[in-house]
Design a protein around this motif. Sequence first.
Motif, PDB file in Angstrom:
ATOM      1  N   TYR A 217       0.833  -1.208   0.000  1.00 49.90           N
ATOM      2  CA  TYR A 217       0.000   0.000   0.000  1.00 49.90           C
ATOM      3  C   TYR A 217       0.868   1.259   0.000  1.00 49.90           C
ATOM      4  CZ  TYR A 217      -2.764   3.717   2.229  1.00 49.90           C
ATOM      5  OH  TYR A 217      -3.353   4.907   2.538  1.00 49.90           O
ATOM      6  N   VAL A 218       1.907   1.291   0.845  1.00 50.07           N
ATOM      7  CA  VAL A 218       2.789   2.463   0.916  1.00 50.07           C
ATOM      8  C   VAL A 218       3.498   2.685  -0.419  1.00 50.07           C
ATOM      9  CG1 VAL A 218       4.877   3.379   1.999  1.00 50.07           C
ATOM     10  CG2 VAL A 218       3.098   2.324   3.411  1.00 50.07           C
ATOM     11  N   ARG A 219       3.970   1.608  -1.049  1.00 46.67           N
ATOM     12  CA  ARG A 219       4.668   1.740  -2.342  1.00 46.67           C
ATOM     13  C   ARG A 219       3.747   2.319  -3.411  1.00 46.67           C
ATOM     14  NH1 ARG A 219       6.842  -3.362  -0.969  1.00 46.67           N
ATOM     15  NH2 ARG A 219       5.326  -4.384  -2.341  1.00 46.67           N
ATOM     16  N   VAL A 220       2.530   1.792  -3.494  1.00 43.88           N
ATOM     17  CA  VAL A 220       1.592   2.280  -4.515  1.00 43.88           C
ATOM     18  C   VAL A 220       1.193   3.720  -4.219  1.00 43.88           C
ATOM     19  CG1 VAL A 220      -0.702   1.950  -5.519  1.00 43.88           C
ATOM     20  CG2 VAL A 220       0.740  -0.035  -5.016  1.00 43.88           C
ATOM     21  N   ASP A 221       0.953   4.040  -2.952  1.00 46.44           N
ATOM     22  CA  ASP A 221       0.541   5.400  -2.586  1.00 46.44           C
ATOM     23  C   ASP A 221       1.641   6.407  -2.904  1.00 46.44           C
ATOM     24  OD1 ASP A 221      -1.216   7.325  -1.374  1.00 46.44           O
ATOM     25  OD2 ASP A 221       0.097   7.294   0.387  1.00 46.44           O
ATOM     26  N   ALA A 222       2.913   6.002  -2.759  1.00 43.91           N
ATOM     27  CA  ALA A 222       4.029   6.925  -2.987  1.00 43.91           C
ATOM     28  C   ALA A 222       4.139   7.341  -4.452  1.00 43.91           C
ATOM     29  CB  ALA A 222       5.326   6.279  -2.516  1.00 43.91           C
ATOM     30  N   ARG A 223       3.713   6.476  -5.366  1.00 47.44           N
ATOM     31  CA  ARG A 223       3.860   6.820  -6.782  1.00 47.44           C
ATOM     32  C   ARG A 223       2.536   7.138  -7.461  1.00 47.44           C
ATOM     33  NH1 ARG A 223       5.171   1.044  -6.975  1.00 47.44           N
ATOM     34  NH2 ARG A 223       3.452  -0.100  -7.969  1.00 47.44           N
ATOM     35  N   THR A 224       1.488   7.335  -6.680  1.00 50.16           N
ATOM     36  CA  THR A 224       0.165   7.606  -7.234  1.00 50.16           C
ATOM     37  C   THR A 224      -0.420   8.849  -6.588  1.00 50.16           C
ATOM     38  OG1 THR A 224      -0.211   5.234  -7.495  1.00 50.16           O
ATOM     39  CG2 THR A 224      -2.136   6.658  -7.649  1.00 50.16           C
ATOM     40  N   ARG A 225      -0.936   9.757  -7.403  1.00 46.39           N
ATOM     41  CA  ARG A 225      -1.553  10.962  -6.867  1.00 46.39           C
ATOM     42  C   ARG A 225      -3.032  10.751  -6.546  1.00 46.39           C
ATOM     43  NH1 ARG A 225       0.707  16.009 -10.576  1.00 46.39           N
ATOM     44  NH2 ARG A 225       2.939  15.735 -10.065  1.00 46.39           N
ATOM     45  N   GLY A 226      -3.611   9.693  -7.063  1.00 45.40           N
ATOM     46  CA  GLY A 226      -5.042   9.480  -6.899  1.00 45.40           C
ATOM     47  C   GLY A 226      -5.388   8.707  -5.640  1.00 45.40           C
TER      48      GLY A 226
END
Length: 615
Positions: A217-226
């Motif tokens: 979750y942290v990895r995806v959130d770090a590279r996603t603005r949405g």
Amino acid sequence: MHRVADRRIKIAAARADFLRFGHAETQSVPGLVAASWQRSFSAGVDAVSSQAAFHSDLDLTGRLMRCSEPVIARLSDEMAQMPLSIVLTDYRARILSRSETDKTIGTLLDEVSLAPGFNYAEASVGTNGIGTVLESGQPLYIVGPEHFLEHLQPFACAGSPIRDPLTGRVEGVLDISCLSEDASPLMHSLVRSAAHEIERNLLVDRSQRQQALFEAYVRVDARTRGAVMAIGGTVVMGNAVAQSLFAPDEQWTIHEHARYLMISPGQPIDQIELSSGKIVQIRGKRVVVGPDVAGIVVVVDIKSEPVLVTGQERPAAADLTVTQPIPAAAESAILSDASSLLGKRASSSLVAAFDVGAALLVLGEAGGGKVSLLAELYRHVVPAGRTVVHCADDVNDHGLGNQLEDERSTASIQPTLYVFRNIDRLTPAAVAELDAFLRERATSGRPRDGVAVTVSQPDLHADLLAARPYTRLLHHFETSVTVAPLRHRIDDLPDIVTRVLARRAGLRPATVSAGAMRVISRYPWPGNIRQLEQALDTALLTRPVGAIQAEDLPAYCHGGAPRLLSALEAGERDLIVGALHKAAGNRMRAAESLGIARSSLYRKLKSFGITVTES
């Protein structure tokens, strides 16, 4: 030493009196053992002839086995000089593994069926260091005459429950067994220490799953603005963007659809419409730890939002795909019968396929109503048409030739939908016949005739990998539609229950009370609509007319156990639900009537997922 021998003689005498008269002086018998004797006697255990039952459906690759193996291996090495056996069971007292330090003890234990696959539940084999541990919920040391069965008298066993540290649920029992003359009270502390070590491993294992989900979750959130969300087990996470873009009910819809995508085959990518009218795209990534899926992380993008048009909110035209128009009658039926997102989607897709005459592959779990849905929607699209259903077993036994000849004479004047049910069960010869029929149908020029086949969704995935015969047919189908299981269409339940009840009750004035509907909505329905029909049939036998109450439904409906129960478990669950109804929900009185401790009742309530409301 003499005191130990004297004590065992007194216990043996008390046991003999108990078996003879049904009661005995038990001052010399530990209270837990005396209570276990009484439960064993009440369960009908024969002290001379009862035997452990064998089961083959064991989970030998799950968390419990994985977390126990290193502890058992270490314990076996440390106790190599003592003739004993280390046994691991599941929460149903079924033996998963046995490791002995001496061949002689192994041979003796084989003679009493203390071996993998056999069930040592107290209700089957009486007082012992496995089943009685599960009943009492605490570590026990059972020696010689304390056992209820005659053929267990030569042994001593120390058992300890293994609990999941987070849920408190008993996952199994660790047991050390040896001959009575080799027994030592130290076995009791030894098995407790080892069980606690396994529990620590369970905590680490569960933490690894949650940690893996959090890190993804942290990895995806770090590279996603949405908007980013993570769902797994009881864990739900969402970033600030997700919280601001979606209302709580919209978030719940996204979470539930993400759970559906997590267990469905194929890529976890989908586009759905929320109740507010927003069209969102969900792109997911499954998080896998070992052989298990720990959860899913999804990115949610809004593709279109409602706009105000002449005082009404409608979805914006941009980004929407225009499909074939749905006839008014069919659209009305779809909207009235399906409230859930997945239900509406399946119905709309089927209607669109019927409208263009596309050959259909319909997937879904057994009992999900695939054939009924096909027949009903085809009747709306083609009012003058009919549906002809061919079951795989009939085709295998009798072939298609004669049946199709008889049907074609009528089909010459009446549009027909041919439905072939469970084609994954067809023999190679039957597959060849159906293949010829589908080739002929493709060139026959009958645009209003339709064809659909059904396959169990899990079976399709497995069989494709194994290249089963029916996969030769898949190139004939232009469209596939998945009918989601009932547990993912909870919003459809009120309409489905009303229709099923109307069909089953006939002219009788039968309805479902609010309490009964709450029970129906909470149950996961592993057998889908077919199981719901059976449950309502049972309720109608109990209450032929009037409003069906919660207590009229079968006992299994009151449990939320996330698994199918064995016949023995189902019977035990039914007894518990019946006792609770008689006791007006009072757990203490129900436990007394069942002859078990309150702790045992609480454990069983949690295991079977039974919820209790006192009157």
